[in-house]
Design an enzyme around this catalytic site. Structure first.
Site, PDB file in Angstrom:
ATOM      1  N   LYS A   1       4.913  -4.515  26.894  1.00 50.70           N
ATOM      2  CA  LYS A   1       3.811  -5.343  27.375  1.00 50.70           C
ATOM      3  C   LYS A   1       2.848  -4.428  28.113  1.00 50.70           C
ATOM      4  CE  LYS A   1       2.259  -6.975  30.910  1.00 50.70           C
ATOM      5  NZ  LYS A   1       0.828  -6.957  30.670  1.00 50.70           N
TER       6      LYS A   1
ATOM      7  N   GLY B   1       4.415   0.277  38.146  1.00 50.53           N
ATOM      8  CA  GLY B   1       3.253  -0.425  38.679  1.00 50.53           C
ATOM      9  C   GLY B   1       3.268  -0.401  40.188  1.00 50.53           C
TER      10      GLY B   1
ATOM     11  N   THR C   1       3.999  -1.302  44.076  1.00 52.25           N
ATOM     12  CA  THR C   1       5.245  -1.616  44.777  1.00 52.25           C
ATOM     13  C   THR C   1       5.395  -3.122  44.971  1.00 52.25           C
ATOM     14  OG1 THR C   1       5.401   0.550  45.796  1.00 52.25           O
ATOM     15  CG2 THR C   1       6.484  -1.249  46.959  1.00 52.25           C
TER      16      THR C   1
ATOM     17  N   GLY D   1       6.495  -4.620  41.797  1.00 53.39           N
ATOM     18  CA  GLY D   1       7.885  -4.192  41.586  1.00 53.39           C
ATOM     19  C   GLY D   1       8.861  -5.042  42.388  1.00 53.39           C
TER      20      GLY D   1
ATOM     21  N   GLU E   1       9.281   2.398  38.767  1.00 52.74           N
ATOM     22  CA  GLU E   1       8.441   3.539  39.174  1.00 52.74           C
ATOM     23  C   GLU E   1       7.251   2.920  39.882  1.00 52.74           C
ATOM     24  OE1 GLU E   1       9.074   6.661  38.742  1.00 52.74           O
ATOM     25  OE2 GLU E   1      10.273   6.925  36.934  1.00 52.74           O
TER      26      GLU E   1
ATOM     27  N   CYS F   1      -0.140   7.836  40.229  1.00 52.54           N
ATOM     28  CA  CYS F   1       0.875   7.410  41.198  1.00 52.54           C
ATOM     29  C   CYS F   1       1.267   8.569  42.109  1.00 52.54           C
ATOM     30  CB  CYS F   1       2.081   6.871  40.469  1.00 52.54           C
ATOM     31  SG  CYS F   1       2.662   8.019  39.213  1.00 52.54           S
TER      32      CYS F   1
ATOM     33  N   GLU G   1      -1.830   3.153  49.667  1.00 50.89           N
ATOM     34  CA  GLU G   1      -2.214   3.771  48.396  1.00 50.89           C
ATOM     35  C   GLU G   1      -3.615   3.266  48.015  1.00 50.89           C
ATOM     36  OE1 GLU G   1      -0.221   2.497  44.746  1.00 50.89           O
ATOM     37  OE2 GLU G   1      -0.056   4.602  44.174  1.00 50.89           O
TER      38      GLU G   1
HETATM   39  P1  NAD Z   1       0.472  -3.615  38.565  1.00 44.27           P
HETATM   40  O1  NAD Z   1       1.698  -3.725  39.399  1.00 44.27           O
HETATM   41  O2  NAD Z   1      -0.654  -4.514  38.844  1.00 44.27           O
HETATM   42  O3  NAD Z   1       0.832  -3.841  37.024  1.00 44.27           O
HETATM   43  C1  NAD Z   1       1.803  -3.076  36.351  1.00 44.27           C
HETATM   44  C2  NAD Z   1       2.240  -3.823  35.105  1.00 44.27           C
HETATM   45  O4  NAD Z   1       2.944  -5.006  35.485  1.00 44.27           O
HETATM   46  C3  NAD Z   1       1.094  -4.307  34.218  1.00 44.27           C
HETATM   47  O5  NAD Z   1       1.490  -4.215  32.860  1.00 44.27           O
HETATM   48  C4  NAD Z   1       0.942  -5.741  34.635  1.00 44.27           C
HETATM   49  O6  NAD Z   1       0.350  -6.546  33.636  1.00 44.27           O
HETATM   50  C5  NAD Z   1       2.389  -6.134  34.868  1.00 44.27           C
HETATM   51  N1  NAD Z   1       2.596  -7.261  35.775  1.00 44.27           N
HETATM   52  C6  NAD Z   1       1.772  -7.723  36.747  1.00 44.27           C
HETATM   53  N2  NAD Z   1       2.351  -8.771  37.374  1.00 44.27           N
HETATM   54  C7  NAD Z   1       3.557  -8.955  36.796  1.00 44.27           C
HETATM   55  C8  NAD Z   1       4.623  -9.866  37.013  1.00 44.27           C
HETATM   56  N3  NAD Z   1       4.550 -10.799  37.958  1.00 44.27           N
HETATM   57  N4  NAD Z   1       5.728  -9.766  36.249  1.00 44.27           N
HETATM   58  C9  NAD Z   1       5.831  -8.804  35.300  1.00 44.27           C
HETATM   59  N5  NAD Z   1       4.848  -7.927  35.039  1.00 44.27           N
HETATM   60  C10 NAD Z   1       3.732  -7.990  35.786  1.00 44.27           C
HETATM   61  O7  NAD Z   1       0.074  -2.072  38.639  1.00 44.27           O
HETATM   62  P2  NAD Z   1      -1.231  -1.405  38.026  1.00 44.27           P
HETATM   63  O8  NAD Z   1      -2.379  -1.825  38.892  1.00 44.27           O
HETATM   64  O9  NAD Z   1      -1.286  -1.626  36.567  1.00 44.27           O
HETATM   65  O10 NAD Z   1      -0.924   0.144  38.234  1.00 44.27           O
HETATM   66  C11 NAD Z   1      -1.184   0.821  39.404  1.00 44.27           C
HETATM   67  C12 NAD Z   1       0.078   1.009  40.223  1.00 44.27           C
HETATM   68  O11 NAD Z   1       1.073   1.636  39.428  1.00 44.27           O
HETATM   69  C13 NAD Z   1      -0.104   1.908  41.425  1.00 44.27           C
HETATM   70  O12 NAD Z   1       0.552   1.355  42.523  1.00 44.27           O
HETATM   71  C14 NAD Z   1       0.585   3.200  41.006  1.00 44.27           C
HETATM   72  O13 NAD Z   1       1.053   3.995  42.046  1.00 44.27           O
HETATM   73  C15 NAD Z   1       1.675   2.692  40.161  1.00 44.27           C
HETATM   74  N6  NAD Z   1       2.136   3.735  39.264  1.00 44.27           N
HETATM   75  C16 NAD Z   1       3.368   4.293  39.485  1.00 44.27           C
HETATM   76  C17 NAD Z   1       3.819   5.327  38.664  1.00 44.27           C
HETATM   77  C18 NAD Z   1       5.157   5.975  38.878  1.00 44.27           C
HETATM   78  O14 NAD Z   1       5.616   6.679  37.989  1.00 44.27           O
HETATM   79  N7  NAD Z   1       5.803   5.762  40.005  1.00 44.27           N
HETATM   80  C19 NAD Z   1       3.009   5.780  37.623  1.00 44.27           C
HETATM   81  C20 NAD Z   1       1.746   5.187  37.448  1.00 44.27           C
HETATM   82  C21 NAD Z   1       1.332   4.158  38.272  1.00 44.27           C
END
Ligand code: NAD
Length: 488
Positions: free
Chosen positions: A181, A234, A236, A239, A256, A290, A390
């Site tokens: 997804k 995504g 925290t 997550g 992650e 990230c 962040e």
């Molecule tokens: P996000 O948490 O908004 O979304 C991440 C993913 O989760 C997307 O595909 C989104 O559609 C999905 N999602 C959103 N709500 C959900 C739910 N309730 N249930 C299941 N899935 C859901 O994050 P983002 O804005 O896409 O990405 C940025 C974040 O990702 C930053 O905090 C960044 O630090 C982190 N990140 C971490 C790493 C790592 O390896 N640790 C790498 C890249 C990005």
């Protein structure tokens, strides 16, 4: 000139076929550099997830994938990597128009690495095996290493293809099936990857893509009893929600999450190299990384020299059209992201940090697009929001420190623990600091380097589980113990 490619409307990819969402609904995909609509994609929901999970279960339990030899499986995974490279120009173009990252980053770094991730994990497919165990009594005891089943891969929008491959490649290599997804803003390379899997001849249902909002498609996958594992990257806070939901079905989970990584420059470091590393650490992919080195911790004795070079280099880093191969800084990924970055800039000013570079939206071409000047705050105190939260944009917070212990204390003063770096010419200090930093990665005299063989992941609220390298394989396999009575 960057080659361009037509972009068709995006369908879901379920059981080997493109199809519309059952609702018939679609949503827009925007180009952050121009604010123009690139195309529309199918807006899946829980019913589409049900279809994908049913096809995935069938592929896992009954299909040719289930009975295939590990070597043959590895060949498929390798072939996917080869095809990603074959279509690298198109993949890079799609990645750049949907994220705003520069074409030099997507074409030269990220798409080739995505191909390498497939090729690396392909090699593991037939090298994983169980063990025989010397147990008590007259028993033969051995272990089998088995795939988990249906894996839901949920990546973020900042490295849409690359971070998906970190999940898909080890999952497939170990015999799982995957439902991807993609983040709702960035599904284009995921859909192109589905076509590549078809071109590779991957059996139906082994790799599927369901596009749509995280709150519906993502959440349905996380809650689904037919999904065995969630591999999530995504924020925290998202997550935490995913983890709570996974508790209901005791799903396997790897997370992650976010970061606020310290980039520590000791007094004896090469100031030019450290300034270059600081720049790469915060401005690669416009800071939407990230592991971005968003806190630059500099020893007081070397502060002025490092800052002079860093500010000089930053002023030359001019935002521009991400499709131009010469551009080194594209727009941030969305209007929301631009608003978030500007809000943090205001908060930094209000809390008394000293703005020494950037600090405003940038005008590029006709004035459209979500461009931001590369921004640096000096004199940042660890208590300020720009030092703790962040930002996920091209904003650097510079914090001075007195000595080694002060540096380590300040570096670890965060809820996160994803990455870190130390700059020094003293080999003893380098290892001393590397041991004490609470982070999943420590770079010494470098920043932002990755390899498919080197594991990556977080300490503390940056998550758990490791991607890449041999440790990733543990996230996609179960160990089964078999006891055989040998008493005659
Ligand atoms: P996000 O948490 O908004 O979304 C991440 C993913 O989760 C997307 O595909 C989104 O559609 C999905 N999602 C959103 N709500 C959900 C739910 N309730 N249930 C299941 N899935 C859901 O994050 P983002 O804005 O896409 O990405 C940025 C974040 O990702 C930053 O905090 C960044 O630090 C982190 N990140 C971490 C790493 C790592 O390896 N640790 C790498 C890249 C990005």
């Amino acid at each position: 000139m960057t080659p361009t490619f037509p972009v068709a409307p995006g369908q879901l990819f379920i059981n080997g076929k493109g199809q519309d969402a059952l609702s018939g609904e679609t949503f827009e995909i925007l180009n952050p550099a121009t604010e123009a609509v690139i195309t529309r994609c199918a807006k899946g929901d829980a019913r589409d997830v049900d279809l994908a999970v049913a096809a995935a279960r069938k592929a896992f339990e009954e299909g040719p994938w289930a009975s295939m030899s590990a070597t043959e499986r590895g060949r498929f995974v390798h072939k996917i990597g080869e095809l990603v490279l074959k279509h690298a120009d198109e993949m890079a173009y799609l990645e750049t128009i949907q994220t705003g990252k520069t074409i030099s980053e997507s074409r030269n770094i990220e798409i080739p690495m995505a191909a390498d991730v497939f090729r690396y994990f392909a090699g593991w497919a037939d090298k994983l095996h169980g063990e025989t165990i010397p147990v008590r009594g007259n028993h033969f005891c051995y272990s089998l290493r088995e795939p988990l089943g249906v894996v839901a891969a949920i990546p973020p929008w900042n490295f849409p293809l690359l971070l998906s491959t970190w999940k898909i490649a080890p999952a497939l290599a170990t015999g799982n099936v995957v439902i991807l997804k993609p983040a709702s803003q960035t599904p284009l390379t995921a859909l192109r990857l589905a076509a590549i899997c078809q071109e590779a001849g991957l059996p139906d249902g082994v790799f599927q893509v369901v596009t749509g909002p995280g709150g519906s498609v993502g959440m349905s996958l996380v809650r689904h009893a037919g999904v065995d594992k969630v591999a999530f990257t995504g924020e925290t806070t998202t997550g935490q929600t995913v983890m709570r939901e996974c508790a209901n079905t005791i799903k396997k989970l790897s997370l992650e999450l976010g970061g606020k990584s310290p980039n520590v420059v000791l007094g004896d470091a090469d100031p030019e190299a450290a300034a270059r590393g600081a720049q790469v650490g915060i401005f690669y992919n416009k800071g939407e990384v990230c592991a971005a080195g968003s806190r630059l911790l500099v020893e007081e004795s070397i502060h002025d020299r490092v800052m002079e070079t860093l500010i000089g280099r930053t002023k030359k880093l001019v935002p521009g059209d991400p499709l131009d191969p010469k551009t080194r800084l594209g727009p941030v990924a969305s209007k929301d992201q631009l608003a978030k970055v500007m809000e943090y800039v205001e908060s930094g000013k209000k809390e008394g940090a000293k703005l020494v570079a950037g600090g405003a939206p940038a005008k590029v071409g006709g004035g459209k697009g979500y461009f931001v000047e590369p921004t640096i705050f000096d004199g940042v105190q660890p208590s300020m929001r720009i030092a703790r939260e962040e930002i996920f944009g091209p904003v650097l917070s510079v914090i001075a420190f007195k000595d080694l212990d002060d540096a380590i204390r300040k570096a670890n003063e965060t809820i996160y623990g994803l990455a870190s770096a130390v700059w020094t010419r003293d080999v003893k200090k380098a290892h001393y600091v590397a041991k004490r930093l609470k982070a999943g990665t420590v770079w010494v005299n470098t920043y932002n380097i990755y390899d498919p063989a080197a594991s990556f992941g977080g300490y503390k609220m940056s998550g758990f589980g490791r991607e890449l390298g041999m440790h990733a394989l543990e996230q996609y396999t179960e160990v089964k113990t078999v006891w055989v009575d040998l008493n005659l």
